[in-house]
Design an enzyme around this catalytic site. Structure first.
Site, short mmCIF file in Angstrom:
data_model
loop_
_atom_site.label_atom_id
_atom_site.label_comp_id
_atom_site.label_asym_id
_atom_site.label_seq_id
_atom_site.Cartn_x
_atom_site.Cartn_y
_atom_site.Cartn_z
N ARG A 111 0.82 -1.22 0.00
CA ARG A 111 0.00 0.00 0.00
C ARG A 111 0.85 1.27 0.00
O ARG A 111 0.43 2.29 -0.53
CB ARG A 111 -0.94 -0.01 1.20
CG ARG A 111 -2.02 -1.05 1.00
CD ARG A 111 -3.24 -0.74 1.79
NE ARG A 111 -4.24 -1.76 1.54
CZ ARG A 111 -5.26 -2.00 2.34
NH1 ARG A 111 -5.42 -1.28 3.42
NH2 ARG A 111 -6.13 -2.93 2.04
N ASP A 139 -14.56 10.61 8.31
CA ASP A 139 -13.56 9.56 8.08
C ASP A 139 -12.19 10.22 8.14
O ASP A 139 -12.06 11.44 7.93
CB ASP A 139 -13.78 8.91 6.69
CG ASP A 139 -13.15 7.53 6.59
OD1 ASP A 139 -13.88 6.53 6.64
OD2 ASP A 139 -11.90 7.46 6.46
C1 LIG Z 1 -13.95 -0.79 6.43
S1 LIG Z 1 -14.39 0.90 6.38
C2 LIG Z 1 -16.00 0.84 7.17
C3 LIG Z 1 -17.02 1.71 6.46
C4 LIG Z 1 -18.43 1.66 7.04
N1 LIG Z 1 -18.46 2.13 8.42
C5 LIG Z 1 -19.00 0.27 6.95
O1 LIG Z 1 -19.12 -0.40 7.98
O2 LIG Z 1 -19.34 -0.16 5.85
C6 LIG Z 1 -13.34 1.56 7.66
C7 LIG Z 1 -13.14 3.07 7.55
O3 LIG Z 1 -12.53 3.53 8.76
C8 LIG Z 1 -11.68 4.61 8.42
N2 LIG Z 1 -10.71 4.85 9.51
C9 LIG Z 1 -9.61 4.12 9.84
N3 LIG Z 1 -8.97 4.69 10.88
C10 LIG Z 1 -9.67 5.79 11.23
C11 LIG Z 1 -9.51 6.81 12.23
N4 LIG Z 1 -8.48 6.78 13.09
N5 LIG Z 1 -10.43 7.80 12.28
C12 LIG Z 1 -11.48 7.83 11.42
N6 LIG Z 1 -11.68 6.91 10.45
C13 LIG Z 1 -10.79 5.90 10.36
C14 LIG Z 1 -11.04 4.16 7.12
O4 LIG Z 1 -10.53 5.26 6.38
C15 LIG Z 1 -12.20 3.46 6.42
O5 LIG Z 1 -12.85 4.29 5.50
#
Ligand SMILES: C[S@@+](CC[C@H](N)C(=O)[O-])C[C@H]1O[C@@H](n2cnc3c(N)ncnc32)[C@H](O)[C@@H]1O
Length: 298
Positions: A53, A163
Site C-alpha cells: 500500500r 472519516d
Molecule cells: C472498512 S471501512 C468501514 C465503512 C463503514 N463504516 C461500513 O461499515 O461499511 C473503515 C473506515 O474507517 C476509516 N478509519 C480508519 N482509521 C480511522 C480513524 N483513526 N479515524 C477515522 N476513520 C478511520 C477508514 O478510512 C475506512 O474508511
C-alpha cells in the site's frame, strides 16, 4: 488481447513494486508511526500489506527505501500533507449500501418512529456515521430516515459523516456510484433517491439533492482529542473500524462515544465488533446495538 496506452506504465510499476522490500526496522518504525497517528494497529502479518500500500507513495517520491519514506514523514512534512496521503493509502475502505441491514431495520422500526411521534421534539435528530468511507452508510441512513419521515428535511434530520481518509470523503461527497455499487439499494429507493446517468455515465447513479442536503462530510481522525463537534447525537454508527484498533483504543473510544450520545441514544458497531465491560455506560439491545444508559459519564 487489447492493451491500453497506460499498460506499459502499469507493468513498470508492478516490476518496481516487486523490487521494494521492507526491513524489520522499517516495518517497525512505520507501524509505530501509523499507530500513533491513526490508531490503526498492524500486526506482523500485515507486513506485505504495508509494503504494497505504501509502494505508490515511494514511487510518487521516487524512493527505493522505506527508511527514506519514513524520514520524509518524520522530518520533511511540516504541513502534514504526506501524513494525510500515507493514511489514505493505508486505510481499508470496504463498505456497502445497507451493509448489516438489521441496523437499518432497527432504525426504521424503533428509533425513527419514536422521534417522529414525539410531540415534544425541539431539536433535529442527529446521526453520526463515524467511519463513513465512501458514503454508502450515510446515504443509507438518509434514505431510511426519509422513508419513515418523508416530509422531514435538514432542519429535522442531520447526519454527520466523518472519516480519516480524505480520498474516500471526496468520493462520498460527490455521491456518484456505479450501478454495481448501488446493487444493494432496493429498486424503489434507487428510483426515489438517485438520478440515473445517461450516455457515457450510463453505468452511474447520483444521489439526489434531498439526500445530500441531510449529510455533512468532514475529515475526522477518531484518535484526535477533543473531537471538533458537539453532541449529543441520537445514534452513532461506528462500524467496521474498531477492528483496526487495539483494545485500549477501542475502550477509550466507547467511553468518548458515550459522552457524545444523548441519554438513551444508540451506538452501533460492526458485525465482528463487540463491547466488553462498560455495563454502567451501555446496555445491549440488539445484535451489535448498544443503548446509552442514563448515568453521567466521568
Ligand atoms: C472498512 S471501512 C468501514 C465503512 C463503514 N463504516 C461500513 O461499515 O461499511 C473503515 C473506515 O474507517 C476509516 N478509519 C480508519 N482509521 C480511522 C480513524 N483513526 N479515524 C477515522 N476513520 C478511520 C477508514 O478510512 C475506512 O474508511
Amino acid at each position: 488481447m487489447v492493451i491500453s496506452h497506460t499498460a506499459p506504465q502499469k507493468i513498470r510499476s508492478v516490476l518496481d513494486d516487486s523490487r521494494l522490500t521492507i526491513t524489520d526496522t522499517e516495518f517497525r518504525q512505520l507501524r509505530e508511526f501509523i499507530h500513533a497517528h491513526s490508531g490503526i494497529a498492524l500486526s506482523d502479518h500485515k507486513r506485505a500489506l504495508v509494503c504494497s500500500r505504501l509502494a505508490r507513495r515511494l514511487r510518487h517520491h521516487n524512493l527505493q527505501h522505506y527508511s527514506d519514506y519514513y524520514r520524509i514523514l518524520t522530518e520533511d512534512d511540516p504541513e502534514g500533507l504526506e501524513l494525510v496521503a500515507m493514511i489514505n493509502a493505508i486505510t481499508t475502505n470496504k463498505t456497502d449500501f445497507f451493509r448489516e441491514p438489521h441496523h437499518f431495520r432497527f432504525l426504521a422500526e424503533e428509533v425513527f418512529p419514536a422521534y417522529r411521534n414525539n410531540p415534544n421534539r425541539d431539536r433535529p435528530l442527529r446521526l453520526w456515521s463515524a467511519a463513513a468511507s465512501t458514503g454508502e452508510e450515510a446515504y443509507s441512513l438518509a434514505m431510511t430516515a426519509l422513508e419513515v419521515m418523508p416530509s422531514f428535511n435538514e432542519r429535522d434530520i442531520r447526519i454527520l459523516a466523518t472519516d480519516i481518509d480524505t480520498d474516500v470523503l471526496s468520493r462520498a461527497e460527490a455521491g456518484i456510484y456505479t450501478r454495481e455499487q448501488a446493487g444493494q439499494i432496493p429498486e424503489t429507493l434507487l428510483h426515489r433517491y438517485f438520478l440515473k446517468g445517461r450516455g457515457e455515465h450510463e453505468d452511474q447513479v447520483l444521489a439526489k439533492p434531498i439526500l445530500q442536503s441531510l449529510i455533512s462530510f468532514r475529515r475526522l481522525n477518531l484518535q484526535e482529542e477533543p473531537w471538533p463537534m458537539q453532541g449529543p447525537f441520537d445514534v452513532i454508527l461506528c462500524r467496521n473500524v474498531l477492528i483496526y484498533f487495539d483494545k485500549p483504543t477501542q475502550l477509550k473510544l466507547f467511553q468518548r462515544m458515550a459522552g457524545m450520545l444523548k441519554k438513551d441514544g444508540y451506538l452501533m458497531l460492526g458485525h465482528s465488533e463487540a463491547m466488553y465491560g462498560l455495563v454502567d455506560l451501555f446496555r445491549p439491545v440488539g445484535h451489535s446495538i448498544y443503548q446509552r444508559r442514563g448515568k453521567s459519564v466521568s
